[in-house]
Motif scaffolding. Structure first.
Motif, PDB file in Angstrom:
ATOM      1  N   HIS A  10       0.815  -1.204  -0.091  1.00 50.35           N
ATOM      2  CA  HIS A  10      -0.098  -0.066   0.075  1.00 50.35           C
ATOM      3  C   HIS A  10       0.790   1.302   0.100  1.00 50.35           C
ATOM      4  N   GLU A  11       2.023   1.076   0.581  1.00 47.38           N
ATOM      5  CA  GLU A  11       2.868   2.457   0.673  1.00 47.38           C
ATOM      6  C   GLU A  11       4.231   1.946   0.518  1.00 47.38           C
ATOM      7  N   VAL A  12       5.233   2.460  -0.209  1.00 44.04           N
ATOM      8  CA  VAL A  12       6.553   2.096   0.027  1.00 44.04           C
ATOM      9  C   VAL A  12       7.577   3.051  -0.074  1.00 44.04           C
ATOM     10  N   GLU A  13       8.815   3.220   0.409  1.00 39.98           N
ATOM     11  CA  GLU A  13       9.569   4.223   0.645  1.00 39.98           C
ATOM     12  C   GLU A  13      10.380   4.015  -0.687  1.00 39.98           C
ATOM     13  N   VAL A  14      10.993   5.324  -1.109  1.00 36.74           N
ATOM     14  CA  VAL A  14      11.518   5.475  -2.452  1.00 36.74           C
ATOM     15  C   VAL A  14      12.968   6.271  -2.333  1.00 36.74           C
ATOM     16  N   ASP A  15      14.024   5.719  -2.653  1.00 37.06           N
ATOM     17  CA  ASP A  15      15.405   6.294  -2.631  1.00 37.06           C
ATOM     18  C   ASP A  15      15.803   6.661  -4.187  1.00 37.06           C
ATOM     19  N   ASP A  16      16.433   7.650  -3.976  1.00 44.67           N
ATOM     20  CA  ASP A  16      17.386   8.060  -5.453  1.00 44.67           C
ATOM     21  C   ASP A  16      18.481   7.439  -5.569  1.00 44.67           C
ATOM     22  N   HIS A  17      18.749   6.783  -6.857  1.00 43.37           N
ATOM     23  CA  HIS A  17      19.836   5.955  -6.862  1.00 43.37           C
ATOM     24  C   HIS A  17      20.526   6.346  -8.257  1.00 43.37           C
ATOM     25  N   GLU A  18      21.629   5.937  -8.410  1.00 43.43           N
ATOM     26  CA  GLU A  18      22.474   6.675  -9.695  1.00 43.43           C
ATOM     27  C   GLU A  18      21.927   5.746 -10.972  1.00 43.43           C
ATOM     28  N   LEU A  19      20.866   4.853 -10.641  1.00 43.04           N
ATOM     29  CA  LEU A  19      20.438   3.922 -12.110  1.00 43.04           C
ATOM     30  C   LEU A  19      19.043   4.756 -12.059  1.00 43.04           C
ATOM     31  N   GLY A  20      18.495   5.312 -11.140  1.00 48.39           N
ATOM     32  CA  GLY A  20      17.189   5.710 -11.019  1.00 48.39           C
ATOM     33  C   GLY A  20      16.371   5.819  -9.737  1.00 48.39           C
ATOM     34  N   TYR A  21      15.661   4.716  -9.408  1.00 53.22           N
ATOM     35  CA  TYR A  21      14.904   4.875  -8.204  1.00 53.22           C
ATOM     36  C   TYR A  21      14.976   3.409  -7.557  1.00 53.22           C
ATOM     37  N   ALA A  22      15.473   3.385  -6.053  1.00 58.46           N
ATOM     38  CA  ALA A  22      15.258   2.115  -5.357  1.00 58.46           C
ATOM     39  C   ALA A  22      14.174   2.250  -4.610  1.00 58.46           C
ATOM     40  N   VAL A  23      12.919   1.355  -4.746  1.00 57.78           N
ATOM     41  CA  VAL A  23      11.724   1.023  -4.115  1.00 57.78           C
ATOM     42  C   VAL A  23      11.950   0.068  -3.010  1.00 57.78           C
ATOM     43  N   HIS A  24      11.585   0.233  -2.017  1.00 58.36           N
ATOM     44  CA  HIS A  24      11.653  -0.680  -0.810  1.00 58.36           C
ATOM     45  C   HIS A  24      10.228  -1.353  -0.735  1.00 58.36           C
ATOM     46  N   GLY A  25      10.083  -2.191  -2.081  1.00 63.36           N
ATOM     47  CA  GLY A  25       8.969  -2.830  -2.167  1.00 63.36           C
ATOM     48  C   GLY A  25       9.226  -3.985  -3.257  1.00 63.36           C
ATOM     49  N   THR A  26       8.100  -4.477  -3.590  1.00 62.68           N
ATOM     50  CA  THR A  26       8.425  -5.842  -4.576  1.00 62.68           C
ATOM     51  C   THR A  26       8.467  -5.159  -6.183  1.00 62.68           C
ATOM     52  N   PRO A  27       8.687  -6.021  -6.968  1.00 65.09           N
ATOM     53  CA  PRO A  27       8.651  -5.695  -8.546  1.00 65.09           C
ATOM     54  C   PRO A  27       7.364  -5.052  -8.984  1.00 65.09           C
ATOM     55  N   ALA A  28       6.153  -5.732  -8.483  1.00 61.11           N
ATOM     56  CA  ALA A  28       5.157  -5.142  -8.898  1.00 61.11           C
ATOM     57  C   ALA A  28       4.692  -3.743  -8.500  1.00 61.11           C
ATOM     58  N   ASP A  29       5.408  -3.427  -6.836  1.00 60.81           N
ATOM     59  CA  ASP A  29       5.336  -2.056  -6.677  1.00 60.81           C
ATOM     60  C   ASP A  29       5.966  -1.080  -7.548  1.00 60.81           C
ATOM     61  N   CYS A  30       7.166  -1.684  -7.932  1.00 61.87           N
ATOM     62  CA  CYS A  30       8.216  -0.849  -8.838  1.00 61.87           C
ATOM     63  C   CYS A  30       7.528  -0.453 -10.133  1.00 61.87           C
ATOM     64  N   VAL A  31       6.702  -1.544 -10.876  1.00 62.19           N
ATOM     65  CA  VAL A  31       6.145  -1.074 -11.975  1.00 62.19           C
ATOM     66  C   VAL A  31       4.767  -0.320 -12.082  1.00 62.19           C
ATOM     67  N   VAL A  32       4.232  -0.473 -10.714  1.00 52.95           N
ATOM     68  CA  VAL A  32       3.102   0.591 -10.645  1.00 52.95           C
ATOM     69  C   VAL A  32       3.609   1.903 -10.309  1.00 52.95           C
ATOM     70  N   ALA A  33       4.499   1.906  -9.553  1.00 53.20           N
ATOM     71  CA  ALA A  33       5.167   3.413  -9.187  1.00 53.20           C
ATOM     72  C   ALA A  33       5.902   4.034 -10.359  1.00 53.20           C
ATOM     73  N   GLY A  34       6.575   3.048 -10.990  1.00 55.42           N
ATOM     74  CA  GLY A  34       7.299   3.634 -12.293  1.00 55.42           C
ATOM     75  C   GLY A  34       6.191   4.231 -13.387  1.00 55.42           C
ATOM     76  N   LEU A  35       5.195   3.372 -13.754  1.00 53.99           N
ATOM     77  CA  LEU A  35       4.444   3.929 -14.801  1.00 53.99           C
ATOM     78  C   LEU A  35       3.611   4.913 -14.410  1.00 53.99           C
ATOM     79  N   ALA A  36       2.927   5.091 -13.094  1.00 54.35           N
ATOM     80  CA  ALA A  36       1.968   6.094 -12.648  1.00 54.35           C
ATOM     81  C   ALA A  36       2.637   7.147 -12.172  1.00 54.35           C
ATOM     82  N   GLU A  37       3.863   7.100 -11.630  1.00 56.18           N
ATOM     83  CA  GLU A  37       4.495   8.274 -10.973  1.00 56.18           C
ATOM     84  C   GLU A  37       5.939   8.671 -11.224  1.00 56.18           C
ATOM     85  N   LEU A  38       6.825   7.792 -11.177  1.00 54.84           N
ATOM     86  CA  LEU A  38       8.217   8.033 -10.913  1.00 54.84           C
ATOM     87  C   LEU A  38       8.943   8.425 -12.522  1.00 54.84           C
TER      88      LEU A  38
END
Length: 265
Positions: A51-79
């Motif tokens: 439901h909620e994950v922390e996100v850190d800036d990373h030299e490659l992009g964004y490190a999400v403290h969550g699952t791959p599915a979290d990453c896809v949703v966050a990446g497509l919808a926001e990041l």
């Protein structure tokens, strides 16, 4: 691909893994790549969502403290910019067979993209093991050479060729390089399933026996399956669909027709 071609790159091994770095380096030569990947290893987590994950800036992009599915949703919808293609991988370890499709975080990232109507490629590296524990096997950037080659090839050509008019995503499994380019075979997921369990007091140990027979001579998987292709040294590409389809069942229709006459006792 061109500089305005957008790729969202993720994985389940974690943003600092060698596999995602090698794909990032290869794909970035041809497209604009945004990485949104788990901060740590989230292998075999399926399509678990938070439901909620922390996100850190990373030299490659964004490190999400969550699952791959979290990453896809966050990446497509926001990041990130909305991409033309989602790529998941490269995973250390193959993702072969029907029973793995819902279990793998790498595959689940591609499936999540499909629900956004974004085509996806999930790439995994088949790593044969003998008596060495899988987690102790060292994989270098050079070992991903075949994986980066085929993923870049498909990213460049599959969309224009119309592949994703018939498939939601491609499950790609790649052998370790042996000096010569591996041939590519279009495959179907193996139906083989050999999970079992053994109890010892208060503990139950689960065993995946599928991996016990992984030599070409002993392999029971038939020709045309993903497992046989990769064990024989070929690149396996399985075109798959999502969401899951449903079939018409006359037997269920009959049960539905009779339901109104059933009374609770």
């Amino acid at each position: 691909m061109s500089d305005d071609f957008e790729i969202l790159l993720t994985n389940d091994d974690g943003i600092d893994s060698t596999g995602i770095r090698t794909l990032y380096d290869a794909l970035s030569e041809h497209a604009n790549v945004t990485v949104v990947a788990p901060a740590g290893d989230r292998s075999a987590c399926g399509r678990s969502i938070s439901h909620e994950v922390e996100v850190d800036d990373h030299e490659l992009g964004y490190a999400v403290h969550g699952t791959p599915a979290d990453c896809v949703v966050a990446g497509l919808a926001e990041l990130g910019p909305f991409p033309d293609l989602v790529v998941a991988g490269c995973n250390k370890g193959a993702n072969l067979g029907e029973y793995v499709l819902g279990r793998s975080g790498t595959i689940s990232a591609a499936v999540e993209a499909a629900f956004f109507d974004v085509p996806a490629i999930a790439t995994s590296l088949y790593v044969p093991v003998d008596d060495t524990p899988f987690e102790d096997v060292e994989i270098t950037a050079e070992d991903y050479a075949e994986a980066t080659r085929v993923t870049t090839y498909l990213a460049e050509r599959a969309l224009e060729a119309g592949v994703f008019e018939h498939a939601a995503y491609l499950n790609v499994n790649v052998p370790l390089p042996d000096g010569e380019p591996a041939p590519l075979e279009i495959t179907r997921p193996s139906k083989r399933y050999e999970m079992d369990a053994e109890r010892d007091g208060a503990h139950v140990t689960l065993h995946d026996r599928v991996w016990d027979e992984m030599t070409p001579d002993a392999l029971p998987d038939p020709p045309g399956t993903d497992r046989r292709a990769v064990v024989e040294g070929k690149v396996s590409v399985s075109p798959l669909t999502a969401p899951h389809s449903t079939n018409h069942h006359e037997a269920l229709d009959a049960l539905a027709d009779d339901y109104d006459g059933v009374r609770l006792e």
